[in-house]
Design a protein around this motif. Sequence first.
Motif, PDB file in Angstrom:
ATOM      1  N   THR A 217     116.593  72.655  69.959  1.00 44.32           N
ATOM      2  CA  THR A 217     116.326  71.480  71.003  1.00 44.32           C
ATOM      3  C   THR A 217     114.788  71.499  71.320  1.00 44.32           C
ATOM      4  O   THR A 217     114.377  70.321  71.933  1.00 44.32           O
ATOM      5  CB  THR A 217     117.237  71.288  72.124  1.00 44.32           C
ATOM      6  N   GLY A 218     114.173  72.581  71.276  1.00 45.32           N
ATOM      7  CA  GLY A 218     112.690  72.593  71.245  1.00 45.32           C
ATOM      8  C   GLY A 218     112.576  73.490  72.549  1.00 45.32           C
ATOM      9  O   GLY A 218     111.201  73.726  72.830  1.00 45.32           O
ATOM     10  N   VAL A 219     113.319  73.770  73.514  1.00 44.58           N
ATOM     11  CA  VAL A 219     113.122  74.421  74.666  1.00 44.58           C
ATOM     12  C   VAL A 219     113.134  76.057  74.133  1.00 44.58           C
ATOM     13  O   VAL A 219     113.264  76.332  73.053  1.00 44.58           O
ATOM     14  CB  VAL A 219     114.483  74.459  75.670  1.00 44.58           C
ATOM     15  N   ASP A 220     112.425  76.734  75.143  1.00 38.94           N
ATOM     16  CA  ASP A 220     112.370  78.324  74.695  1.00 38.94           C
ATOM     17  C   ASP A 220     113.642  79.051  74.682  1.00 38.94           C
ATOM     18  O   ASP A 220     114.403  79.151  75.482  1.00 38.94           O
ATOM     19  CB  ASP A 220     111.267  78.892  75.562  1.00 38.94           C
ATOM     20  N   ALA A 221     113.877  79.748  73.620  1.00 34.60           N
ATOM     21  CA  ALA A 221     115.138  80.516  73.397  1.00 34.60           C
ATOM     22  C   ALA A 221     114.950  81.908  73.828  1.00 34.60           C
ATOM     23  O   ALA A 221     115.681  82.549  74.547  1.00 34.60           O
ATOM     24  CB  ALA A 221     115.575  80.489  71.903  1.00 34.60           C
ATOM     25  N   SER A 222     113.888  82.549  73.389  1.00 38.53           N
ATOM     26  CA  SER A 222     113.246  83.803  73.728  1.00 38.53           C
ATOM     27  C   SER A 222     111.702  83.637  73.948  1.00 38.53           C
ATOM     28  O   SER A 222     111.086  82.894  73.339  1.00 38.53           O
ATOM     29  CB  SER A 222     113.632  84.711  72.856  1.00 38.53           C
ATOM     30  N   ASN A 223     111.405  84.656  74.888  1.00 35.58           N
ATOM     31  CA  ASN A 223     109.917  84.523  75.108  1.00 35.58           C
ATOM     32  C   ASN A 223     109.401  85.746  75.702  1.00 35.58           C
ATOM     33  O   ASN A 223     110.056  86.551  76.343  1.00 35.58           O
ATOM     34  CB  ASN A 223     109.537  83.377  76.528  1.00 35.58           C
ATOM     35  N   SER A 224     108.105  85.872  75.696  1.00 36.61           N
ATOM     36  CA  SER A 224     107.483  87.120  75.865  1.00 36.61           C
ATOM     37  C   SER A 224     106.038  86.679  76.715  1.00 36.61           C
ATOM     38  O   SER A 224     105.210  86.139  75.920  1.00 36.61           O
ATOM     39  CB  SER A 224     107.105  88.227  74.819  1.00 36.61           C
ATOM     40  N   THR A 225     105.683  87.053  77.739  1.00 36.11           N
ATOM     41  CA  THR A 225     104.181  87.027  78.436  1.00 36.11           C
ATOM     42  C   THR A 225     103.578  88.231  78.887  1.00 36.11           C
ATOM     43  O   THR A 225     104.372  88.933  79.491  1.00 36.11           O
ATOM     44  CB  THR A 225     104.483  85.845  79.566  1.00 36.11           C
TER      45      THR A 225
END
Length: 338
Positions: A217-225
Amino acid sequence: MTDQTQRPLNVAIMGAGRIARHMAETLSKMAASEEYASVAKPYAIASRSQDKADAFAKDFNLPHAYGTYEAMLADPDIDLVYIATPHNVHEENGIACMRAGKNILVEKSFTANEKQALNLLDVADDTGMLCTEAIWTRYMPSRAMIDEIISSGMIGEVTSISADLSYPVSYKSRMTDPSLAGGALLDVGVYPLNFIDMIMGAQEIKDMSTIMVPYSTGVDASNSTTLVYDDNTMAVATSSMLCASDRDGIVRGTNGYLICHNINNVESIDVFDADHKLTNHLHVPEQLTGYEYEVAAAVKAIREGKHECIEMTHADTLRIMHLMDQIRQGWNLTYPFE
């Protein structure tokens, strides 16, 4: 209405989803507890469906059930509203509550973005009502325990932090719907960022690098910052709605490190020296559900005539909201309503 310092405050819940049920359970346990019976009273549920509100009230023995938010806001006996609606309507709901003379405890993420947060806090300033973010880890005893370990010098000077929170929850529509400010960041990713922020505070971030894997859908499924602070402390926050994880928060120093098991609700803390030898193992105090601390803090602030809690000040909330906006900007992710 009787003096708020002489009686338990009447707490209403706005929204009747899963997290609202946890709060209702908490309020029931607080009312039955010698320690908290004088603090808060479970009073009402408000839903957009009268049938749903009635069923919820029956489940938790609440004396009042409202089928519209407007009906709940017209009740003069409500002292505090716990807002448990989706992120994207926290601003709207919170403003309505405060304009109706209700103090608010707003479930994280406080709002969908910093602009909404500023609008909500402007109304808090204007009305003088309590407005505080219900990110429970900020209010828990584990926070003071972590602070004490670090300030004691036990692990030396902090130079590195990492934190992860991931759950396989992509089956929940609110997690995947962009119009509801879905994605891992605002729901689970907010915890690793807060874990880091509770240690680093308002110190300036001088560099940031971030990446995410999108859901369909375009939202973040996984992330790292990765964040680099002015003192060169490096911190890494990761989250996902696709997998289970260890949920650990690790603070590393020049003389050793500590591991917090489950940053979403710290269960225990292990302290190691520079040779990886376990030097201390700490259990957190037994709790009712963990939500009682934020409720008690909100009630204390109301009784003291304050409109923020020291555990999660407005400045703390705005710093996290600003950071999450920056992270999403790095991903070129905006929500349809922005």
